[in-house]
Design a protein around this motif. Structure first.
Motif, PDB file in Angstrom:
ATOM      1  N   GLN A  62      -7.315  -2.482  -0.559  1.00 41.07           N
ATOM      2  CA  GLN A  62      -7.233  -1.000  -1.142  1.00 41.07           C
ATOM      3  C   GLN A  62      -6.404  -0.184  -0.195  1.00 41.07           C
ATOM      4  O   GLN A  62      -5.923   0.724  -0.513  1.00 41.07           O
ATOM      5  CB  GLN A  62      -8.520  -0.536  -1.711  1.00 41.07           C
ATOM      6  CG  GLN A  62      -9.204  -1.352  -2.663  1.00 41.07           C
ATOM      7  CD  GLN A  62      -8.475  -0.973  -3.747  1.00 41.07           C
ATOM      8  OE1 GLN A  62      -7.561  -0.047  -4.201  1.00 41.07           O
ATOM      9  NE2 GLN A  62      -8.693  -1.771  -4.786  1.00 41.07           N
ATOM     10  N   GLN A  63      -6.398  -0.390   0.989  1.00 38.87           N
ATOM     11  CA  GLN A  63      -5.966   0.604   2.251  1.00 38.87           C
ATOM     12  C   GLN A  63      -4.261   0.014   2.226  1.00 38.87           C
ATOM     13  O   GLN A  63      -3.668   0.631   2.929  1.00 38.87           O
ATOM     14  CB  GLN A  63      -6.395   0.208   3.507  1.00 38.87           C
ATOM     15  CG  GLN A  63      -7.759   0.918   3.764  1.00 38.87           C
ATOM     16  CD  GLN A  63      -8.764   0.415   2.750  1.00 38.87           C
ATOM     17  OE1 GLN A  63      -9.252  -0.936   2.817  1.00 38.87           O
ATOM     18  NE2 GLN A  63      -9.682   1.003   1.972  1.00 38.87           N
ATOM     19  N   GLY A  64      -3.986  -1.053   1.731  1.00 41.23           N
ATOM     20  CA  GLY A  64      -2.367  -1.633   1.777  1.00 41.23           C
ATOM     21  C   GLY A  64      -2.381  -2.447   2.867  1.00 41.23           C
ATOM     22  O   GLY A  64      -1.211  -3.073   3.138  1.00 41.23           O
ATOM     23  N   TYR A  65      -3.355  -2.987   3.322  1.00 42.74           N
ATOM     24  CA  TYR A  65      -3.493  -3.924   4.660  1.00 42.74           C
ATOM     25  C   TYR A  65      -3.095  -5.319   4.049  1.00 42.74           C
ATOM     26  O   TYR A  65      -3.505  -5.798   2.980  1.00 42.74           O
ATOM     27  CB  TYR A  65      -4.387  -4.114   5.491  1.00 42.74           C
ATOM     28  CG  TYR A  65      -4.545  -5.430   6.340  1.00 42.74           C
ATOM     29  CD1 TYR A  65      -3.865  -5.131   7.680  1.00 42.74           C
ATOM     30  CD2 TYR A  65      -5.323  -6.319   6.144  1.00 42.74           C
ATOM     31  CE1 TYR A  65      -3.872  -6.021   8.483  1.00 42.74           C
ATOM     32  CE2 TYR A  65      -5.362  -7.447   7.229  1.00 42.74           C
ATOM     33  CZ  TYR A  65      -4.688  -7.235   8.230  1.00 42.74           C
ATOM     34  OH  TYR A  65      -4.540  -8.221   9.060  1.00 42.74           O
ATOM     35  N   GLU A  66      -1.966  -5.996   4.419  1.00 41.26           N
ATOM     36  CA  GLU A  66      -1.619  -7.162   3.822  1.00 41.26           C
ATOM     37  C   GLU A  66      -1.916  -8.419   4.802  1.00 41.26           C
ATOM     38  O   GLU A  66      -1.602  -8.372   5.991  1.00 41.26           O
ATOM     39  CB  GLU A  66      -0.183  -7.222   3.590  1.00 41.26           C
ATOM     40  CG  GLU A  66       0.443  -8.829   3.188  1.00 41.26           C
ATOM     41  CD  GLU A  66       1.796  -8.751   3.062  1.00 41.26           C
ATOM     42  OE1 GLU A  66       2.436  -9.720   2.439  1.00 41.26           O
ATOM     43  OE2 GLU A  66       2.720  -7.912   3.545  1.00 41.26           O
ATOM     44  N   ALA A 191       2.083   1.881   3.496  1.00 36.57           N
ATOM     45  CA  ALA A 191       3.528   1.388   2.891  1.00 36.57           C
ATOM     46  C   ALA A 191       3.701   0.125   3.773  1.00 36.57           C
ATOM     47  O   ALA A 191       3.756   0.268   5.124  1.00 36.57           O
ATOM     48  CB  ALA A 191       4.414   2.088   2.962  1.00 36.57           C
ATOM     49  N   ARG A 192       3.789  -1.173   3.190  1.00 40.57           N
ATOM     50  CA  ARG A 192       4.115  -2.205   3.932  1.00 40.57           C
ATOM     51  C   ARG A 192       5.511  -1.930   4.742  1.00 40.57           C
ATOM     52  O   ARG A 192       5.746  -2.654   5.785  1.00 40.57           O
ATOM     53  CB  ARG A 192       4.312  -3.611   2.930  1.00 40.57           C
ATOM     54  CG  ARG A 192       4.403  -4.734   3.985  1.00 40.57           C
ATOM     55  CD  ARG A 192       3.321  -4.960   4.806  1.00 40.57           C
ATOM     56  NE  ARG A 192       3.219  -6.141   5.699  1.00 40.57           N
ATOM     57  CZ  ARG A 192       4.230  -6.181   6.799  1.00 40.57           C
ATOM     58  NH1 ARG A 192       4.748  -5.184   7.335  1.00 40.57           N
ATOM     59  NH2 ARG A 192       4.420  -7.294   7.516  1.00 40.57           N
ATOM     60  N   ASP A 225      -0.725  -2.725  12.746  1.00 42.81           N
ATOM     61  CA  ASP A 225      -1.071  -1.308  13.186  1.00 42.81           C
ATOM     62  C   ASP A 225       0.181  -0.386  13.172  1.00 42.81           C
ATOM     63  O   ASP A 225      -0.032   0.707  12.793  1.00 42.81           O
ATOM     64  CB  ASP A 225      -1.670  -0.877  14.532  1.00 42.81           C
ATOM     65  CG  ASP A 225      -2.838  -1.684  14.943  1.00 42.81           C
ATOM     66  OD1 ASP A 225      -3.560  -2.045  13.545  1.00 42.81           O
ATOM     67  OD2 ASP A 225      -3.473  -1.976  15.873  1.00 42.81           O
ATOM     68  N   GLU A 226       1.551  -1.087  13.163  1.00 39.87           N
ATOM     69  CA  GLU A 226       2.752  -0.491  12.962  1.00 39.87           C
ATOM     70  C   GLU A 226       2.839   0.376  11.679  1.00 39.87           C
ATOM     71  O   GLU A 226       3.390   1.092  11.528  1.00 39.87           O
ATOM     72  CB  GLU A 226       3.830  -1.085  13.419  1.00 39.87           C
ATOM     73  CG  GLU A 226       5.132  -0.505  13.670  1.00 39.87           C
ATOM     74  CD  GLU A 226       5.267  -0.598  15.025  1.00 39.87           C
ATOM     75  OE1 GLU A 226       6.904  -0.745  15.217  1.00 39.87           O
ATOM     76  OE2 GLU A 226       4.801  -0.910  16.077  1.00 39.87           O
ATOM     77  N   TYR A 227       2.578  -0.259  10.632  1.00 36.09           N
ATOM     78  CA  TYR A 227       2.426   0.054   9.333  1.00 36.09           C
ATOM     79  C   TYR A 227       1.298   0.659   8.794  1.00 36.09           C
ATOM     80  O   TYR A 227       1.356   1.548   7.665  1.00 36.09           O
ATOM     81  CB  TYR A 227       3.065  -1.131   8.396  1.00 36.09           C
ATOM     82  CG  TYR A 227       2.172  -2.223   8.093  1.00 36.09           C
ATOM     83  CD1 TYR A 227       1.539  -1.899   6.991  1.00 36.09           C
ATOM     84  CD2 TYR A 227       2.204  -3.285   8.477  1.00 36.09           C
ATOM     85  CE1 TYR A 227       0.414  -3.089   6.298  1.00 36.09           C
ATOM     86  CE2 TYR A 227       1.299  -4.515   8.247  1.00 36.09           C
ATOM     87  CZ  TYR A 227       0.650  -4.178   7.132  1.00 36.09           C
ATOM     88  OH  TYR A 227      -0.278  -5.281   6.773  1.00 36.09           O
ATOM     89  N   LEU A 228       0.323   0.365   9.146  1.00 34.69           N
ATOM     90  CA  LEU A 228      -0.937   0.763   8.714  1.00 34.69           C
ATOM     91  C   LEU A 228      -1.196   2.328   9.183  1.00 34.69           C
ATOM     92  O   LEU A 228      -1.810   3.175   8.529  1.00 34.69           O
ATOM     93  CB  LEU A 228      -2.265   0.196   9.285  1.00 34.69           C
ATOM     94  CG  LEU A 228      -2.449  -1.279   8.613  1.00 34.69           C
ATOM     95  CD1 LEU A 228      -3.690  -2.067   9.130  1.00 34.69           C
ATOM     96  CD2 LEU A 228      -2.743  -1.204   7.225  1.00 34.69           C
ATOM     97  N   TYR A 229      -0.716   2.530  10.562  1.00 34.53           N
ATOM     98  CA  TYR A 229      -0.900   3.817  11.052  1.00 34.53           C
ATOM     99  C   TYR A 229       0.425   4.362  11.559  1.00 34.53           C
ATOM    100  O   TYR A 229       0.537   4.555  12.784  1.00 34.53           O
ATOM    101  CB  TYR A 229      -2.086   3.870  12.116  1.00 34.53           C
ATOM    102  CG  TYR A 229      -3.301   3.101  12.010  1.00 34.53           C
ATOM    103  CD1 TYR A 229      -4.019   3.670  10.776  1.00 34.53           C
ATOM    104  CD2 TYR A 229      -3.472   1.936  12.193  1.00 34.53           C
ATOM    105  CE1 TYR A 229      -5.425   3.092  10.273  1.00 34.53           C
ATOM    106  CE2 TYR A 229      -4.554   0.928  11.771  1.00 34.53           C
ATOM    107  CZ  TYR A 229      -5.479   1.683  10.927  1.00 34.53           C
ATOM    108  OH  TYR A 229      -6.749   1.218  10.678  1.00 34.53           O
ATOM    109  N   THR A 294       7.726   1.824   1.290  1.00 33.32           N
ATOM    110  CA  THR A 294       7.528   0.877   0.077  1.00 33.32           C
ATOM    111  C   THR A 294       6.539  -0.014   0.224  1.00 33.32           C
ATOM    112  O   THR A 294       6.448  -0.478   1.415  1.00 33.32           O
ATOM    113  CB  THR A 294       8.912   0.550  -0.359  1.00 33.32           C
ATOM    114  OG1 THR A 294       9.530  -0.257   0.565  1.00 33.32           O
ATOM    115  CG2 THR A 294       9.907   1.680  -0.567  1.00 33.32           C
ATOM    116  N   THR A 295       6.255  -0.728  -0.663  1.00 34.40           N
ATOM    117  CA  THR A 295       5.217  -1.994  -0.613  1.00 34.40           C
ATOM    118  C   THR A 295       5.871  -3.161  -1.809  1.00 34.40           C
ATOM    119  O   THR A 295       6.024  -2.583  -2.917  1.00 34.40           O
ATOM    120  CB  THR A 295       3.958  -1.674  -0.941  1.00 34.40           C
ATOM    121  OG1 THR A 295       3.436  -1.063   0.283  1.00 34.40           O
ATOM    122  CG2 THR A 295       3.093  -3.140  -0.617  1.00 34.40           C
TER     123      THR A 295
END
Length: 312
Positions: A62-66, A191-192, A225-229, A294-295
């Motif tokens: 749900q947080q966008g983590y892939e 966003a990925r 971490d670069e795209y999560l935060y 974008t993801t």
């Protein structure tokens, strides 16, 4: 083609996890007469991860983590294996410790072996607190296929690693919700491909904060971490006064910015909000070119952190 999914752990976690689990293959008798898992039957065989997924079967949460399948490995013995680190582009040696049943520990991470065969391996990453396994957070799996099996079946592992149709449907629905509520932090997700900020004037300098990876420490820092935060340092010369603020902004699918989160004492919240919204309107919206995150190619609202300094 294997079902897509993911694992919440960082790359480091994924790495250790994979191999912890490997240790639990066939059985060998212990000194106490109990059966201890062994992986004699797959020693020396090279495996590549093709799927990483949550219990939902999806590779996104749900947080966008892939959860990205990216690991390669081979087993040396019952107590050691080699794991490929994609950033360092080398294999690293790791010990394997058996705990009980099909549970192993490697590089301080706990794993349970779900399947081991010459064709494929499946492991579950375990979250352990004070020797108790958390069912809620032990929700990620990794699936590997041997190169021999892929060659025999004429399967392309790179194609198998791509997000599934179910992943796309999931992200599309989340994006639609986030874009309907661009000012709601709870609707936004990472966003990925993160937001990009580019200054259009020499008085404003923008630098994206980079994650520093140590190839010898696969446990505590993840490239995710670069795209999560996403975080940016912004310096504004010839500002109306000297100032320094840290806050987040929500960037919608059109690249519009809205004030997000900031920390201040309750009595100063209204005045601080006016100041920060003024900085966004006067400087950021006017002099930054903003590309939304974008993801899977779908633009959507996401949150970024800004460290802004103004200088007279």
């Amino acid at each position: 083609m294997a079902q897509k999914g993911s694992i919440l752990s960082c790359i480091a976690v994924g790495t250790s996890v994979l191999f912890l689990l490997l240790a639990a293959s066939c059985n060998r008798p212990s000194q106490k007469g109990r059966n201890i898992p062994t992986f004699d039957s797959v020693l020396g065989m090279q495996y590549i991860e093709t799927d990483r997924y949550f219990t939902s079967g999806l590779s996104f949460n749900q947080q966008g983590y892939e959860l990205e399948p990216s690991w390669k490995m081979y087993l040396l013995s019952d107590d050691s294996l080699m794991i490929y680190h994609p950033q360092a582009k080398v294999f690293y040696h790791y010990p394997i410790y058996h705990d009980h049943d099909s549970v192993f520990n490697i590089a301080r991470h706990w794993m349970r072996v779900k399947l081991i065969s010459k064709d494929s391996l499946i492991f579950q990453l375990l979250s352990v607190e004070e020797k108790v396994v958390s069912k809620e957070f032990s929700n990620a799996f990794m699936k590997f296929y041997s190169y021999e099996y892929l060659k025999k079946k004429k399967l392309n592992p790179e194609e198998m690693r791509k997000p599934s149709r179910e992943d796309t449907v999931f992200i599309k629905a989340k994006s639609e919700r986030a874009n309907r509520n661009p000012a709601n932090r709870d609707s936004a997700f990472a966003a990925r491909t993160p937001v990009t900020l580019t200054s259009t004037v020499p008085e404003i300098a923008v630098t994206k904060v980079k994650v520093k990876l140590d190839p010898h420490d696969l446990l505590h820092v993840s490239p995710a971490d670069e795209y999560l935060y996403p975080e940016f340092n912004i310096t504004i010369d010839k500002a109306y006064k000297d100032f320094s603020y840290n806050f987040s902004v929500l960037v919608d699918d059109k690249g519009n910015m809205r004030l997000g989160k900031f920390l201040v004492s309750p009595e100063f919240e209204k005045s601080r909000r006016r100041v920060l919204e003024g900085i966004i309107d006067v400087y950021l919206k006017r002099f930054l070119r903003v590309s939304p995150g974008t993801t899977l190619g779908i633009p959507h609202t996401s949150e970024i952190t800004l460290n802004i300094k103004g200088r007279l």
